[in-house]
Design an enzyme around this catalytic site. Structure first.
Site, PDB file in Angstrom:
ATOM      1  CG  HIS A  65       3.285  17.165  67.374  1.00  0.00           C
ATOM      2  ND1 HIS A  65       3.749  17.179  66.005  1.00  0.00           N
ATOM      3  CD2 HIS A  65       4.329  17.561  68.001  1.00  0.00           C
ATOM      4  CE1 HIS A  65       4.848  17.662  65.661  1.00  0.00           C
ATOM      5  NE2 HIS A  65       5.426  17.314  66.436  1.00  0.00           N
ATOM      6  N   GLY A  98       6.840  17.935  57.181  1.00  0.00           N
ATOM      7  CA  GLY A  98       6.879  18.661  57.914  1.00  0.00           C
ATOM      8  C   GLY A  98       5.806  17.326  58.908  1.00  0.00           C
ATOM      9  CG  ASP A 120       8.718  16.292  60.987  1.00  0.00           C
ATOM     10  OD1 ASP A 120       7.513  17.378  61.325  1.00  0.00           O
ATOM     11  OD2 ASP A 120       9.538  17.019  61.995  1.00  0.00           O
ATOM     12  CD  GLU A 149      15.294  22.679  54.351  1.00  0.00           C
ATOM     13  OE1 GLU A 149      14.997  21.198  55.101  1.00  0.00           O
ATOM     14  OE2 GLU A 149      14.570  23.847  53.976  1.00  0.00           O
ATOM     15  CD  GLU A 163      -0.862  23.118  59.455  1.00  0.00           C
ATOM     16  OE1 GLU A 163      -0.196  24.491  59.147  1.00  0.00           O
ATOM     17  OE2 GLU A 163      -1.130  23.527  60.898  1.00  0.00           O
ATOM     18  CD  GLU A 172       6.088  26.219  62.315  1.00  0.00           C
ATOM     19  OE1 GLU A 172       4.578  27.189  62.488  1.00  0.00           O
ATOM     20  OE2 GLU A 172       6.034  25.105  62.282  1.00  0.00           O
TER      21      GLU A 172
HETATM   22  C1  LIG Z   1       2.808  22.967  61.764  1.00  0.00           C
HETATM   23  S1  LIG Z   1       3.728  21.291  62.077  1.00  0.00           S
HETATM   24  C2  LIG Z   1       2.723  20.497  60.814  1.00  0.00           C
HETATM   25  C3  LIG Z   1       2.758  18.756  61.483  1.00  0.00           C
HETATM   26  C4  LIG Z   1       1.571  18.470  61.081  1.00  0.00           C
HETATM   27  N1  LIG Z   1       1.530  17.647  59.555  1.00  0.00           N
HETATM   28  C5  LIG Z   1       0.383  18.550  61.181  1.00  0.00           C
HETATM   29  O1  LIG Z   1       0.234  18.948  60.535  1.00  0.00           O
HETATM   30  O2  LIG Z   1      -0.369  18.026  62.253  1.00  0.00           O
HETATM   31  C6  LIG Z   1       5.169  21.401  61.360  1.00  0.00           C
HETATM   32  C7  LIG Z   1       6.264  19.835  61.465  1.00  0.00           C
HETATM   33  O3  LIG Z   1       6.816  20.303  60.344  1.00  0.00           O
HETATM   34  C8  LIG Z   1       8.501  19.842  60.655  1.00  0.00           C
HETATM   35  N2  LIG Z   1       9.316  20.476  59.947  1.00  0.00           N
HETATM   36  C9  LIG Z   1       9.457  21.399  59.881  1.00  0.00           C
HETATM   37  N3  LIG Z   1      10.531  22.468  58.822  1.00  0.00           N
HETATM   38  C10 LIG Z   1      10.900  21.442  58.304  1.00  0.00           C
HETATM   39  C11 LIG Z   1      12.003  20.614  57.598  1.00  0.00           C
HETATM   40  N4  LIG Z   1      12.505  21.467  56.536  1.00  0.00           N
HETATM   41  N5  LIG Z   1      12.317  19.236  56.941  1.00  0.00           N
HETATM   42  C12 LIG Z   1      11.969  18.635  57.382  1.00  0.00           C
HETATM   43  N6  LIG Z   1      10.751  18.434  58.648  1.00  0.00           N
HETATM   44  C13 LIG Z   1       9.962  19.745  58.645  1.00  0.00           C
HETATM   45  C14 LIG Z   1       8.549  20.255  61.686  1.00  0.00           C
HETATM   46  O4  LIG Z   1       9.512  19.761  62.796  1.00  0.00           O
HETATM   47  C15 LIG Z   1       6.957  19.688  62.312  1.00  0.00           C
HETATM   48  O5  LIG Z   1       7.292  18.472  63.086  1.00  0.00           O
END
Ligand SMILES: C[S@@+](CC[C@H](N)C(=O)[O-])C[C@H]1O[C@@H](n2cnc3c(N)ncnc32)[C@H](O)[C@@H]1O
Length: 295
Positions: A65, A98, A120, A149, A163, A172
């Protein structure tokens, strides 16, 4: 590949999870607790696999992060896009798929959103709750700790922000979750940020990398190991590699191999990406016994 360590440039790699075999929001299904005969007009939640759990665990670490937030181009581009769409966000309900530390949710609150659902599945959501609290936004930003989901949101949303872009755009495998959220929670005519994405590809040359991986075997502590070179060639470029290169490494203009329209793309389209392309190198590259040298 996510190894848990830093990449060749000292950056923490972004987590990835394997492609979801046929899940990711493609089908129409029933919510938990209802029989299969009650067909609902939104997708069935794909199961949370061990890979998903490992992926979410990787996102519970502070380092990834910090890395993302310190990526000024990334983070400020999102902030600019959110502020640019302020008239479509102000007074509206937003879903941040996320949310991580909650940074995009908070930008949306600054843009005037009346409510932001920040979702998240990783434990970073617990930190996001604290961050929201210390910014006195708890009345606007609702952090939900769970998979998009699986979580229940009390209303349909006007805007989805996420993002989701990984290495090679799709590496990813998070876009499936955004598609799921769109199909389940976005009001008709709602806004998605980002709305479109393009994946470019360009051929590169990297003689230093080739030298380090292949020629290394010519002389190892004075021992000839050239017999290893065919295996080294085979292995050196088998895995995707995340590296920073300079413009001089790029042999010609990039070409678009895939374009994503977040409003219309379907989960099935993410299964494979095929593209036909032709490159003509703008550099003269001399090929000497399997390696390349810029003249
Ligand atoms: C690339 S990071 C972006 C974090 C934040 N939005 C930022 O821009 O700094 C993606 C985040 O999405 C979460 N994530 C991915 N798939 C997810 C899902 N199906 N449900 C909930 N969270 C999810 C991950 O745990 C991660 O913290």
């Amino acid at each position: 590949m996510f190894t848990g360590g830093a990449d060749g440039n000292g950056h923490l790699p972004r987590p990835r999870r394997p492609r979801r075999g046929g899940h990711g929001g493609g089908g129409i299904g029933s919510p938990p607790g209802q029989g299969p005969s009650t067909v609902q007009p939104y997708p069935a939640a794909p199961p949370c696999t061990d890979y998903d759990m490992a992926y979410f665990k990787a996102y519970s670490h502070i380092g990834v992060h910090e890395e993302m937030l310190k990526d000024h181009v990334r983070t400020s581009t999102y902030r600019n896009a959110i502020m640019h769409h302020q008239d479509l966000i102000s007074g509206k309900v937003v879903l941040d798929v996320g949310c991580g530390t909650g940074v995009l949710s908070i930008f949306c609150a600054f843009a005037g959103a009346t409510r932001v659902y920040a979702v998240d599945a990783s434990d970073i959501a617990i930190q996001a709750m604290e961050i929201v609290r210390e910014n006195e936004l708890s009345d606007k930003v609702v952090v939900l700790h769970g998979r998009i989901e699986d979580v229940n949101i009390e209303e349909k949303v006007d805007v989805i922000v996420s993002e989701w872009m990984g290495y090679m755009l799709l590496y990813e495998s998070m876009l499936g979750s955004v598609i799921f959220a769109r199909d389940k929670w976005l009001k008709p005519g709602g806004l998605i940020l980002p709305s479109h994405a393009s994946l470019y590809m360009a051929p590169i040359t990297n003689s230093q990398r080739y030298h380090d991986s292949v020629y290394f075997w010519r002389d190892v502590y004075g021992i000839k190991m050239s017999s290893m070179m065919p295996l080294a060639k085979q292995c050196a470029f088998m895995e995707p590699s995340v590296e920073t290169i300079s413009g001089e490494n790029v042999l010609t203009w990039p070409t678009v191999v895939s374009q994503v329209d977040c409003y219309t793309i379907q989960a099935q389209e993410l299964e494979t990406i095929t593209a036909t392309f032709k490159f003509t190198s703008m550099l003269q590259v001399l090929v000497i016994s399997g390696t390349s040298k810029n003249p």
